[in-house]
Every structure is written in C-alpha cells, then in structure tokens.
Enzyme design. Sequence first.
Site, PDB file in Angstrom:
ATOM      1  CE  LYS A  34      72.188  29.506  52.436  1.00  0.00           C
ATOM      2  NZ  LYS A  34      73.197  28.446  52.641  1.00  0.00           N
ATOM      3  NE  ARG A 130      80.694  25.726  56.449  1.00  0.00           N
ATOM      4  CZ  ARG A 130      79.833  26.337  55.645  1.00  0.00           C
ATOM      5  NH1 ARG A 130      79.982  27.615  55.368  1.00  0.00           N
ATOM      6  NH2 ARG A 130      78.827  25.685  55.100  1.00  0.00           N
ATOM      7  CE1 TYR A 251      80.300  62.793  54.272  1.00  0.00           C
ATOM      8  CE2 TYR A 251      78.963  61.218  53.045  1.00  0.00           C
ATOM      9  CZ  TYR A 251      79.083  62.184  54.037  1.00  0.00           C
ATOM     10  OH  TYR A 251      77.991  62.529  54.781  1.00  0.00           O
ATOM     11  CG  MET A 299      73.056  56.073  55.550  1.00  0.00           C
ATOM     12  SD  MET A 299      72.702  56.737  57.184  1.00  0.00           S
ATOM     13  CE  MET A 299      74.232  56.416  58.035  1.00  0.00           C
TER      14      MET A 299
HETATM   15  C1  LIG Z   1      73.269  27.883  51.324  1.00  0.00           C
HETATM   16  C2  LIG Z   1      73.385  26.440  51.084  1.00  0.00           C
HETATM   17  C3  LIG Z   1      73.066  25.910  49.834  1.00  0.00           C
HETATM   18  C4  LIG Z   1      72.745  26.790  48.629  1.00  0.00           C
HETATM   19  O1  LIG Z   1      73.960  27.238  48.086  1.00  0.00           O
HETATM   20  P1  LIG Z   1      74.015  28.111  46.732  1.00  0.00           P
HETATM   21  O2  LIG Z   1      75.459  28.283  46.474  1.00  0.00           O
HETATM   22  O3  LIG Z   1      73.327  29.398  47.051  1.00  0.00           O
HETATM   23  O4  LIG Z   1      73.298  27.339  45.702  1.00  0.00           O
HETATM   24  C5  LIG Z   1      73.094  24.542  49.684  1.00  0.00           C
HETATM   25  N1  LIG Z   1      73.430  23.742  50.709  1.00  0.00           N
HETATM   26  C6  LIG Z   1      73.770  24.215  51.923  1.00  0.00           C
HETATM   27  C7  LIG Z   1      74.145  23.276  53.007  1.00  0.00           C
HETATM   28  C8  LIG Z   1      73.770  25.579  52.150  1.00  0.00           C
HETATM   29  O5  LIG Z   1      74.118  26.047  53.339  1.00  0.00           O
END
Ligand SMILES: *Cc1c(COP(=O)(O)O)cnc(C)c1O
Length: 359
Positions: A34, A130, A251, A299
């Site tokens: 992802k 969650r 800055y 930046m």
């Molecule tokens: C992102 C995610 C993972 C991977 O988690 P890591 O901590 O990056 O290994 C596994 N399961 C679910 C449901 C996730 O959303």
Amino acid sequence: MSRPSIAHIDLDALRHNYRLARNIHGGRALAVMKANAYGHGAGPCALALEGIADGFAVAFLEEAVALREAGIRSPILVLEGVFAGQDIATLELLDLWTVVHHEEQLRMIELHEGVPRIGVWLKADSGMGRAGFALQEMPAAHARLLASGKVTEVTLMTHFARADEPDHSATLHQITAFDAATSTLQGDRSLCNSAGVLGWPRACRDWARPGIMLYGADPMPAANSSLRPVMTLESQVFATRWLQTGEPLGYGATFVATRPTRVGLVAIGYADGYPRVAPNGTPVAVDGHATRLVGRVSMDMLTVDLSDLPATGIGSRVELWGAQVGVNDVARRVGTVSYELLCNVKRVPLAYRDGAASE
Ligand SMILES: *Cc1c(COP(=O)(O)O)cnc(C)c1O
C-alpha cells in the site's frame, strides 16, 4: 542538468527482507504494497517479488487495479475492502481478495447480483478499537458469508495495535481474545504485521502481512533483525559557505553558529519528503562521514555541518537515510515513524537496482 537528488531502491534487499519475513513467520506471507509500496514504487517492487511472494496486499481498490495493470498475477488482498456495492464487480473481474470488516461491507456481498467467487478475509477487532467486527459478532458474520454463496473461502484476520511494544500485554490479550472468539470457525488465520512477525511468535499462523519490514525498517525498539534497508535517499552538496560565530542560518534562524562553521547546502527539501520538522542535529552522512543537519529544512534545500569534514565540498554525496543513516534514527529525532518518512518521499526519481535482473 538534472538535480542530483534521488532515491535508490535496492530490489535485492526487498527480496531478502521478504524471504526473511516469511521464514521467521512460517506459513505464507502477503507483501504489503500500500501507499506506493511505502514510497518505494508499488509496480517495480511488486514485480520484483512476483513469483517469490505468496501474494500482495494494498489498502484500496485503485491500488490493486494498478498492480494488475503492472502485470501482477498473484493474489492481491484489498485491506480496507470496498466502499460501494459496484466495487464487488471489480473484485471479481480482477480476481482480487477483499477484507470485510463491517456490516455494510458484508451486506454488499450478500446483495451482490450474480455468482461471484470472492476470497474474503473477515476482520475481527480484537482490541485495536478501529476496524473489524466485534469478537462476539464473528461467528454470525462468518456464517452469513458462507451462506451467501458468494465467497470461495473465508480467512480470519485481526490487526495489532501495540505489537511494537514487546513488554506490553496488549498484544497477548489480542491474540487470546481472537483465538477464543474464532475457535469454532473454519478458515486460515492471519494476525501478524511486521511487528507481529518480529516480536510475537505465538501470533504466527497461516498468513503474515509484513509491510514496513520488507523495506528494511525494523519496527521493534531493539531493531536487531538482519533486515537490509531498501531505500537510500541521497543528494549532493551544491554550495558551501562559512558562518562566523554568532551568525544565524536559514529561516527562523533556528541555528546560530557557536564557532566558525562550514555549512554545505544540499539539494533536497521538504517538497521531496524530507521532514521540515527535522531539528538541528538530525543525522546525515556526507561522503560516508556522519555529521548533522543544521538550520531549518527549506522546500528545496537543507543545510548540513561540514566543519569537521574538510575534504568534503561541492559535489559531495549526502545520504539522508539508507545504509548508513538509519531511517528509524531520523524518524526518532523527528518524532515520527519510518513509515511516514518513507511514504512521503516524492519529487525525486526512484532508481532501481536489481542484481537478479542484471545477471
Ligand atoms: C498496513 C497493514 C499491515 C502492514 O503493517 P506493517 O506494520 O507495515 O508491517 C498489515 N496488516 C494491515 C491490516 C495493514 O493495514
């Protein structure tokens, strides 16, 4: 002409880390891709693992479509599941697996017309609070999925909130609660993210879901695994100057020289994903020598201390994180996690190194 800022991506290290994750866990492992493979480029990273990984996981449908378009034929799990009933047709068309984590998604599958063959991962909330069905709802949700006639198989999953805290009891509670609630249900189990794989052998079941560890950042506090960093974010010194004692830099004048200080200007900034909040003293390496950030990150550029590195100058290579400067160390200074730093990388080209491809 081109600006000397680049993120090198080591695909051999990615494969090494995937194999390590799978070996530690046992069973099979979905490589989590992802957020553009945590900033590393989802297409090239997935292609490097295609044929090695048991499958992939992404957050939402568009990310899965992109992997199919890149030529990925392995299973792909959509971790957030679908947002609308018509998305079920896309799951079927592209042969994707989906997570079902709340009543609305369950109903979308039940109400779907036709006879789809969808692989479903039914998610329990075992303590994260969650996403996921309440534990006592799991048997009924499981039965409804099977009764719908629209799923090929149901895998049971849950997700850990605090697996990166090896001394905290929360993860053990989650494991125990999940096991108790699902003990009578048929199907594979999947509990572990990276921290689960590295820290919780009791949670290792049929499927792991490693993400961050694939990219070489160990999420555990001890960080003693033999993971290899995949991304090296680097740039170059493009100018140098001396600050006299008392002279401010950049800055907000967040750095004021307390001795004559030789400063290198580096061609990378927060628009590239290097965090603006990085404080004075954040580690960097210049031509392989450890030194520090000074002054506020802008930046398009940032400034580093070259006072003790007389051999460095214009053209010197600056590593922001990678093999020498741990992304976890930068994250700690900044008050965030490696995940956020890595998936924020943008504007710099991603350059892939692949030993297997060039053999
Ligand atoms: C992102 C995610 C993972 C991977 O988690 P890591 O901590 O990056 O290994 C596994 N399961 C679910 C449901 C996730 O959303």
